[in-house]
Scaffold this active site. Structure first.
Site, PDB file in Angstrom:
ATOM      1  N   ASN A  17       0.954  -1.454   0.038  1.00 31.88           N
ATOM      2  CA  ASN A  17      -0.049  -0.119  -0.031  1.00 31.88           C
ATOM      3  C   ASN A  17       0.915   1.201   0.007  1.00 31.88           C
ATOM      4  O   ASN A  17       0.609   2.271  -0.458  1.00 31.88           O
ATOM      5  CB  ASN A  17      -0.992   0.028   1.368  1.00 31.88           C
ATOM      6  CG  ASN A  17      -2.268  -0.881   0.901  1.00 31.88           C
ATOM      7  OD1 ASN A  17      -3.131  -0.389  -0.053  1.00 31.88           O
ATOM      8  ND2 ASN A  17      -2.490  -1.890   1.590  1.00 31.88           N
ATOM      9  N   HIS A 112      -8.656  -1.530   5.401  1.00 30.65           N
ATOM     10  CA  HIS A 112      -8.657  -2.761   5.995  1.00 30.65           C
ATOM     11  C   HIS A 112      -9.261  -3.866   4.820  1.00 30.65           C
ATOM     12  O   HIS A 112      -9.888  -3.600   3.976  1.00 30.65           O
ATOM     13  CB  HIS A 112     -10.035  -2.613   6.831  1.00 30.65           C
ATOM     14  CG  HIS A 112     -10.106  -4.052   7.622  1.00 30.65           C
ATOM     15  ND1 HIS A 112      -9.451  -4.451   8.612  1.00 30.65           N
ATOM     16  CD2 HIS A 112     -11.304  -4.832   7.497  1.00 30.65           C
ATOM     17  CE1 HIS A 112     -10.102  -5.491   9.120  1.00 30.65           C
ATOM     18  NE2 HIS A 112     -11.069  -5.944   8.388  1.00 30.65           N
TER      19      HIS A 112
HETATM   20  C1  GAR Z   1      -3.263  -4.951   3.792  1.00 30.25           C
HETATM   21  O1  GAR Z   1      -4.182  -6.095   3.197  1.00 30.25           O
HETATM   22  C2  GAR Z   1      -4.144  -4.210   4.652  1.00 30.25           C
HETATM   23  O2  GAR Z   1      -5.404  -4.193   4.452  1.00 30.25           O
HETATM   24  C3  GAR Z   1      -4.053  -5.101   6.067  1.00 30.25           C
HETATM   25  O3  GAR Z   1      -2.629  -5.530   5.953  1.00 30.25           O
HETATM   26  C4  GAR Z   1      -2.226  -5.691   4.605  1.00 30.25           C
HETATM   27  C5  GAR Z   1      -1.006  -4.869   4.568  1.00 30.25           C
HETATM   28  O4  GAR Z   1      -0.266  -5.133   3.266  1.00 30.25           O
HETATM   29  N1  GAR Z   1      -4.271  -4.620   7.110  1.00 30.25           N
HETATM   30  C6  GAR Z   1      -4.980  -4.952   8.253  1.00 30.25           C
HETATM   31  O5  GAR Z   1      -5.130  -6.160   8.259  1.00 30.25           O
HETATM   32  C7  GAR Z   1      -5.081  -4.079   9.246  1.00 30.25           C
HETATM   33  N2  GAR Z   1      -6.098  -4.657  10.338  1.00 30.25           N
HETATM   34  P1  GAR Z   1       0.982  -3.983   2.711  1.00 30.25           P
HETATM   35  O6  GAR Z   1       2.013  -4.021   3.832  1.00 30.25           O
HETATM   36  O7  GAR Z   1       1.508  -4.657   1.568  1.00 30.25           O
HETATM   37  O8  GAR Z   1       0.324  -2.745   2.299  1.00 30.25           O
END
Ligand code: GAR
Length: 204
Positions: A17, A112
């Protein structure tokens, strides 16, 4: 000249992200600057992404502090130094205290990987698969004192396929996340939303 809208991004893991935000800034789709990336995990790949892009990055592990209050106090001190307009939790896997949240009222958003209020908390993709829903997705919301309970800014859905694994579903949801996180930040930056209670409406 209008001042630059400043972001602080909080991360814990791989940082896709964060990478999407950086890419969208470069593409001109996101008209903000990332002032600082803060991680609660020394090993987070997101830190490498920040440094490769010349963004100041700080890692603070909770285990290095004697209390949550002390840990958050340090985070707050760092964040306040950068005077962010918005704090973005982009894969930040820690629940923030009431005190932390009230320091930045309606200035913290979270992405989320589920259609809230379904499947809050951890491993939402597995929760969705195990429950057997046919549609899941991603949500960007303001952070309040609950776990994934704040006012919803944007949601987008994906179909859950019969042969989906946790990882295949998570990958499809991540693609949506990368889009809607930028969209939500732009709506806030352009002051295009009105929050009434827990409802977020878009200005015409
Ligand atoms: C993402 O899917 C985000 O939505 C989730 O962790 C992942 C991080 O991915 N967040 C949660 O579950 C928060 N409760 P990234 O490090 O590749 O952005």
């Amino acid at each position: 000249m209008r001042k630059k809208f400043k972001l602080a991004v909080l991360v814990s893991g791989q940082g896709s992200n964060l990478q999407a935000l950086i890419d969208n800034i470069k593409l001109g789709k996101l008209k903000t600057r990332i002032e600082v990336v803060l991680s609660d995990n020394f090993k987070a790949n997101a830190i490498n992404i920040a440094l490769e892009n010349n963004i100041p990055a700080v890692s603070l592990e909770r285990s290095g502090f004697s209390s949550r209050k002390e840990f958050e106090g340090k985070m707050l001190k760092i964040l306040e130094g950068y005077t962010p307009d918005l704090i973005v939790l982009a894969g930040f896997m820690r629940v923030l205290s009431k005190n932390f949240i009230k320091t930045f009222p309606r200035k913290i958003i979270n992405i989320h990987p589920a259609l809230l209020p379904a499947f809050p908390g951890l491993d939402s993709q597995n929760q969705a698969l195990e429950y057997g829903v046919k549609i899941s997705g991603a949500t960007v919301h303001f952070v309040d004192e609950g776990v994934d309970t704040g006012p919803i800014i944007i949601q987008k859905a994906v179909r859950v396929k019969d042969n989906d694994s946790r990882d295949s579903l998570a990958a499809r949801i991540l693609k949506l996340e990368h889009k809607i996180l930028t969209e939500a930040i732009e709506l806030i930056r352009k002051e295009k939303i009105i929050i009434t209670g827990r409802q977020v409406k878009y200005k015409k």
